[in-house]
Enzyme design. Structure first.
Site, short mmCIF file in Angstrom:
data_model
loop_
_atom_site.label_atom_id
_atom_site.label_comp_id
_atom_site.label_asym_id
_atom_site.label_seq_id
_atom_site.Cartn_x
_atom_site.Cartn_y
_atom_site.Cartn_z
N ARG A 1 21.06 58.60 -24.13
CA ARG A 1 22.43 59.02 -24.44
C ARG A 1 22.69 60.46 -23.98
O ARG A 1 23.82 60.78 -23.58
CB ARG A 1 22.70 58.90 -25.95
CG ARG A 1 22.84 57.45 -26.35
CD ARG A 1 23.10 57.31 -27.81
NE ARG A 1 23.43 55.93 -28.12
CZ ARG A 1 23.28 55.37 -29.31
NH1 ARG A 1 22.81 56.08 -30.32
NH2 ARG A 1 23.60 54.12 -29.50
N LYS B 1 24.85 35.69 -36.32
CA LYS B 1 25.92 35.18 -37.18
C LYS B 1 27.22 34.87 -36.46
O LYS B 1 27.67 35.67 -35.63
CB LYS B 1 26.23 36.22 -38.25
CG LYS B 1 25.17 36.33 -39.31
CD LYS B 1 25.49 37.52 -40.13
CE LYS B 1 25.14 37.40 -41.58
NZ LYS B 1 25.71 38.56 -42.29
N GLY C 1 24.55 45.91 -28.59
CA GLY C 1 23.27 45.96 -29.30
C GLY C 1 22.13 45.18 -28.69
O GLY C 1 21.53 45.59 -27.70
N GLY D 1 29.34 48.45 -30.91
CA GLY D 1 30.56 48.09 -31.65
C GLY D 1 31.83 48.37 -30.88
O GLY D 1 32.80 47.59 -30.95
#
Ligand code: AMP
Length: 405
Positions: A36, A206, A362, A385
């Site tokens: 990063r 999920k 992710g 996200g």
């Protein structure tokens, strides 16, 4: 998009929101992955090479959620001081550090900052006002710089003080850094400049986490490939026995409506025809391949099976635009990594044949890295996200704030 290229920073102080939220070794507190920091160096160098100076602000972890036992801030674990020497090495510039992002010391250091120098401010999230998006806090930060640059795509979906609210104090003097511009350009390429066939691959644990993205993508894609734990809720909804595979009972009707919606729109929604099932959630468990119409009780699907991987690879290889979010199985365990690996191979092959492939969110980025495919796909997003919210069709506050006035 207005980037740092549109501004001559000579004699100017640039207040740059960077994403220096780097992972630290639990014991030594050394940076374990500096990607990063590295990513944002071109933006910093452009400003310094122009004859400007940089005031860098970031968060690191969630210090207000991880207080010490006595209720005080765990400064040692969350200080941005950890990023100072790496930033100095990578830029070759003099790097100052302010122990507090507000206050006299930070003001004096920024006032005295010379062209070509960098000042890193202490963790913004030591103040609750940052995540609350407090305008007063944002205004105090804004005093340090003449120009505001946002280069933190990872937090672009948050309306925090330093990521969005602060932009209003820089009318006509704000822009995107290169990281941000590259992320948005690649996401746009998938969504707005789509070359067909367009295939979205979604996986992971999920359905509930991916609902919005699935609903939005059904309007755009030709093929929607579903794998990972979330596939079993679909299979259950279709009336199949899924043993003890992951299942979200409260999402069954929603899965059926997604299947109907895909049919109505002529989208090829693909579910795995077989699975690698195991008798426990463990790499050492007994495992076998079975047809997805009848997973026996006591067995759970932990990876897509070879026939499913083959079907998916065929469709992927014929695609010209590919978006991949979420692994096909428990790729962290070698017994259940094959489906994800086969998909990665197919994405790499399609890319070699001219497809544009974007990997993001992710775990899919981690999977691609695990199998050594980072350089064989078009782009691996750092966004997590933020990227997901972009593909859910939401406006990202960090982007909007730069675009307005
Ligand atoms: P997500 O963060 O939603 O993309 O989920 C990623 C996680 O889903 C990874 O840690 C995988 O190990 C896990 N996962 C993928 N497939 C399965 C599965 N069939 N059963 C349980 N977990 C899974």
């Amino acid at each position: 998009m207005k980037t740092v290229d549109a501004i001559n920073f000579a004699g100017k102080k640039a207040l740059v929101r960077v994403d220096f939220n780097v992972p630290l070794d639990k014991k030594t507190l050394e940076i374990t992955d500096d990607a990063r920091i590295k990513a944002t160096i071109p933006t910093i160098k452009k400003i310094l090479n122009d004859g400007g100076s940089c005031i860098l602000m970031s968060h690191l972890g969630r210090p207000l959620k991880k207080l010490k036992e006595d209720g005080s801030l765990d400064i040692e674990k969350h200080t941005l001081k950890h990023t100072v020497s790496r930033t100095a090495e990578l830029t070759g510039a003099t790097v100052h550090f302010a122990d507090d992002c507000l206050g006299e010391e930070a003001a004096a250091l920024s006032n005295n900052l010379q062209p070509g120098e960098i000042l890193i401010l202490e963790n913004l999230r030591f103040y609750k006002e940052e995540e609350k998006g407090d305008p007063g806090f944002a205004e105090r930060l804004s005093k340090y710089g003449d120009v505001y640059v946002n280069d933190a795509f990872g937090t672009a979906h948050r309306a925090h003080a330093s990521t969005a609210v602060i932009a209003q104090f820089f009318p006509g003097a704000k822009c995107f850094g290169y990281v941000m511009a590259k992320e948005v350009a690649n996401a746009k390429k998938v969504m707005n400049e789509t070359v067909r066939p367009f295939t979205a691959i979604t996986g992971g644990a999920k359905v509930s986490d991916k609902l919005l993205i699935l609903e939005n993508l059904i309007d755009k894609v030709d093929n929607l490939i579903i794998g990972g734990g979330m596939a079993y809720t679909f299979l259950k909804a279709m009336g199949y026995e899924i043993g003890s595979s992951l299942c979200e009972e409260d999402r069954l009707s929603l899965c059926l409506s997604l299947i109907d919606k895909a049919k109505a729109k002529g989208v090829n929604l693909m579910l795995p025809v077989d699975s690698v099932v195991a008798d426990a959630f463990s790499n050492e468990a007994n495992a076998k391949v079975c047809d997805n119409k009848q997973i026996e009780s006591g067995w759970m699907g932990l990876d897509i099976g070879p026939a499913a991987a083959h079907d998916y690879a065929n469709v992927i290889k014929q695609s010209k635009t590919i978006l991949w979010n979420g692994p096909m199985g428990v790729f962290e365990m070698s017994s259940f990594e094959n489906g994800t690996k086969q998909v990665a191979i197919a994405v790499a092959e399609a890319t070699e044949n001219g497809a544009f492939s974007l990997i993001g969110g992710g775990d899919s980025a981690a999977a691609v890295a695990k199998f050594g495919f980072e350089n064989k796909v078009s782009y691996v997003s750092t966004g997590g996200g933020a990227l997901l919210e972009y593909f859910e069709g939401k406006e990202l506050p960090g982007i909007q704030a730069i675009l307005t006035n």
